[in-house]
Design a protein around this motif. Structure first.
Motif, PDB file in Angstrom:
ATOM      1  N   LYS A   3      -6.817 -36.841 -71.452  1.00 21.67           N
ATOM      2  CA  LYS A   3      -7.677 -36.779 -70.223  1.00 21.67           C
ATOM      3  C   LYS A   3      -7.851 -38.029 -69.271  1.00 21.67           C
ATOM      4  CE  LYS A   3     -11.208 -34.325 -68.369  1.00 21.67           C
ATOM      5  NZ  LYS A   3     -10.885 -32.907 -67.790  1.00 21.67           N
ATOM      6  N   ILE A   4      -7.687 -38.873 -69.896  1.00 21.82           N
ATOM      7  CA  ILE A   4      -7.763 -40.327 -69.038  1.00 21.82           C
ATOM      8  C   ILE A   4      -6.585 -40.374 -68.248  1.00 21.82           C
ATOM      9  CG2 ILE A   4      -7.496 -42.804 -68.941  1.00 21.82           C
ATOM     10  CD1 ILE A   4      -8.862 -42.741 -71.661  1.00 21.82           C
ATOM     11  N   ILE A   5      -5.387 -40.086 -68.612  1.00 23.94           N
ATOM     12  CA  ILE A   5      -4.252 -40.032 -67.850  1.00 23.94           C
ATOM     13  C   ILE A   5      -3.853 -38.796 -66.818  1.00 23.94           C
ATOM     14  CG2 ILE A   5      -2.896 -41.688 -69.311  1.00 23.94           C
ATOM     15  CD1 ILE A   5      -1.163 -38.990 -70.275  1.00 23.94           C
TER      16      ILE A   5
ATOM     17  N   LYS B  12     -17.492 -39.876 -76.896  1.00 28.02           N
ATOM     18  CA  LYS B  12     -18.554 -39.480 -76.873  1.00 28.02           C
ATOM     19  C   LYS B  12     -19.184 -37.870 -76.568  1.00 28.02           C
ATOM     20  CE  LYS B  12     -23.509 -40.565 -75.342  1.00 28.02           C
ATOM     21  NZ  LYS B  12     -24.156 -41.716 -74.215  1.00 28.02           N
ATOM     22  N   ASP B  13     -18.258 -37.364 -75.735  1.00 29.49           N
ATOM     23  CA  ASP B  13     -18.142 -36.012 -75.445  1.00 29.49           C
ATOM     24  C   ASP B  13     -17.648 -35.036 -76.447  1.00 29.49           C
ATOM     25  OD1 ASP B  13     -19.597 -36.571 -73.081  1.00 29.49           O
ATOM     26  OD2 ASP B  13     -17.853 -36.433 -71.655  1.00 29.49           O
ATOM     27  N   GLY B  14     -17.092 -35.770 -77.402  1.00 30.13           N
ATOM     28  CA  GLY B  14     -16.533 -34.774 -78.664  1.00 30.13           C
ATOM     29  C   GLY B  14     -14.905 -34.766 -78.568  1.00 30.13           C
ATOM     30  N   LEU B  15     -14.369 -35.530 -77.557  1.00 29.49           N
ATOM     31  CA  LEU B  15     -12.971 -35.305 -77.657  1.00 29.49           C
ATOM     32  C   LEU B  15     -12.122 -36.485 -78.663  1.00 29.49           C
ATOM     33  CD1 LEU B  15     -11.800 -35.258 -73.915  1.00 29.49           C
ATOM     34  CD2 LEU B  15     -12.278 -33.411 -75.469  1.00 29.49           C
TER      35      LEU B  15
ATOM     36  N   LEU C 176      -8.723 -49.034 -76.498  1.00 27.29           N
ATOM     37  CA  LEU C 176      -8.983 -48.116 -77.324  1.00 27.29           C
ATOM     38  C   LEU C 176      -8.300 -46.772 -77.364  1.00 27.29           C
ATOM     39  CD1 LEU C 176     -12.954 -48.123 -76.375  1.00 27.29           C
ATOM     40  CD2 LEU C 176     -11.780 -49.245 -78.177  1.00 27.29           C
ATOM     41  N   GLY C 177      -7.880 -46.360 -78.267  1.00 29.68           N
ATOM     42  CA  GLY C 177      -6.953 -45.111 -78.346  1.00 29.68           C
ATOM     43  C   GLY C 177      -5.439 -45.720 -78.514  1.00 29.68           C
TER      44      GLY C 177
ATOM     45  N   TYR D 250     -12.587 -44.014 -72.033  1.00 31.74           N
ATOM     46  CA  TYR D 250     -12.254 -43.362 -73.669  1.00 31.74           C
ATOM     47  C   TYR D 250     -13.578 -43.347 -74.338  1.00 31.74           C
ATOM     48  CZ  TYR D 250     -10.048 -43.631 -78.341  1.00 31.74           C
ATOM     49  OH  TYR D 250      -9.777 -43.040 -79.513  1.00 31.74           O
ATOM     50  N   LYS D 251     -14.366 -44.320 -74.144  1.00 29.57           N
ATOM     51  CA  LYS D 251     -15.591 -44.121 -75.059  1.00 29.57           C
ATOM     52  C   LYS D 251     -16.595 -42.658 -74.439  1.00 29.57           C
ATOM     53  CE  LYS D 251     -16.383 -49.226 -74.949  1.00 29.57           C
ATOM     54  NZ  LYS D 251     -17.096 -50.422 -74.938  1.00 29.57           N
ATOM     55  N   GLU D 252     -16.422 -42.723 -72.977  1.00 26.66           N
ATOM     56  CA  GLU D 252     -17.056 -41.319 -72.634  1.00 26.66           C
ATOM     57  C   GLU D 252     -16.517 -40.121 -73.135  1.00 26.66           C
ATOM     58  OE1 GLU D 252     -17.320 -39.097 -68.159  1.00 26.66           O
ATOM     59  OE2 GLU D 252     -16.716 -41.361 -68.375  1.00 26.66           O
ATOM     60  N   TYR D 253     -15.143 -39.928 -72.903  1.00 29.07           N
ATOM     61  CA  TYR D 253     -14.654 -38.787 -73.431  1.00 29.07           C
ATOM     62  C   TYR D 253     -14.786 -38.816 -75.260  1.00 29.07           C
ATOM     63  CZ  TYR D 253     -12.543 -38.447 -68.991  1.00 29.07           C
ATOM     64  OH  TYR D 253     -12.600 -38.176 -67.748  1.00 29.07           O
TER      65      TYR D 253
END
Length: 236
Positions: free
Chosen positions: A101-103, A90-93, A209-210, A85-88
């Protein structure tokens, strides 16, 4: 007389597997304490025995089966979820897109089949690949794990293991995972029990998160697609 009674109980247990209601919510959602020492830690004994038999047969064909992920606790799945979640983000999602995206490949903590000790991510150790091993391309023709895939297609079911997320264009939910196998004799019963859980209530106290995205309507669709749109041979 006592020995006869014991024998009768063993026969009944063999003929009638554990009923769905005997699996607790804690077991089904991975909220249990297990000491992780190797790839077999946390797996159910029958699963380990079946895997060893399958691995021995594969070895005769020059295939060295290796478990890269077996049992996974709620805490471990939460760590995976929060890091992604942190990665995505940070990528602007935005939060909804990050969750979606995670699922594509990863489960919401408390909903992973890896919590059950029945599911394995398996590769072929023989080619010596160390990085990004859970890549569908590596299992296709010309890939380092293609030989293993062909062997598993022909023989895995003989040992009770079935592919969960199949390469079916009509299937929704998680993307194709040619590495993820489930030990059907046990996991089918656990899925029955899992379907009886109220996921919204069960996951309400989780600090993900989320987590605000995981509404009742979201979880209803998630259950239908991610949890239940799987290999039909794994559903009674």
């Amino acid at each position: 007389m006592k020995n006869s009674i014991v024998l009768g109980v063993l026969i009944i247990t063999a003929l009638f597997p554990i009923r769905a209601q005997e699996y607790t919510p804690e077991v089904l959602t991975g909220k249990v304490q297990k000491t992780m020492q190797d790839e077999f830690s946390g797996l159910q004994p029958e699963v380990v025995e079946a895997f060893h038999k399958m691995a021995a047969a594969a070895a005769e064909e020059g295939i060295k089966l290796k478990i890269v992920s077996g049992f996974r606790s709620y805490e471990k799945q939460s760590e995976i979820w929060n890091n992604k979640y942190k990665e995505y983000r940070k990528d602007g999602l935005m939060p909804p897109e990050a969750v979606r995206k995670i699922i594509e490949y990863s489960t919401i903590p408390g909903t992973s089949r890896h919590h059950w000790g029945t599911d394995l991510d398996i590769i072929d150790e023989e080619p010596g690949i160390k990085e990004k091993v859970l890549d569908p391309q590596k299992f296709m023709e010309g890939g380092p794990f293609h030989k293993m895939k062909l062997w598993m297609d022909d023989h895995a079911a003989d040992y009770g293991f079935l592919l969960v997320y199949t390469d079916n264009s009509d299937r929704k939910g998680f993307h194709y995972e040619p590495w993820h196998y489930s030990y059907a004799p046990i996991s089918k019963n656990m899925l029955k029990a899992y379907r009886e859980l109220n996921l919204v209530k069960t996951l309400r106290t989780s600090r993900l998160l989320g987590g605000q995205i995981l509404t009742a309507s979201f979880m209803e669709q998630y259950t239908k697609e991610q949890i239940l749109d799987i290999n039909p041979d794994l559903i009674d």
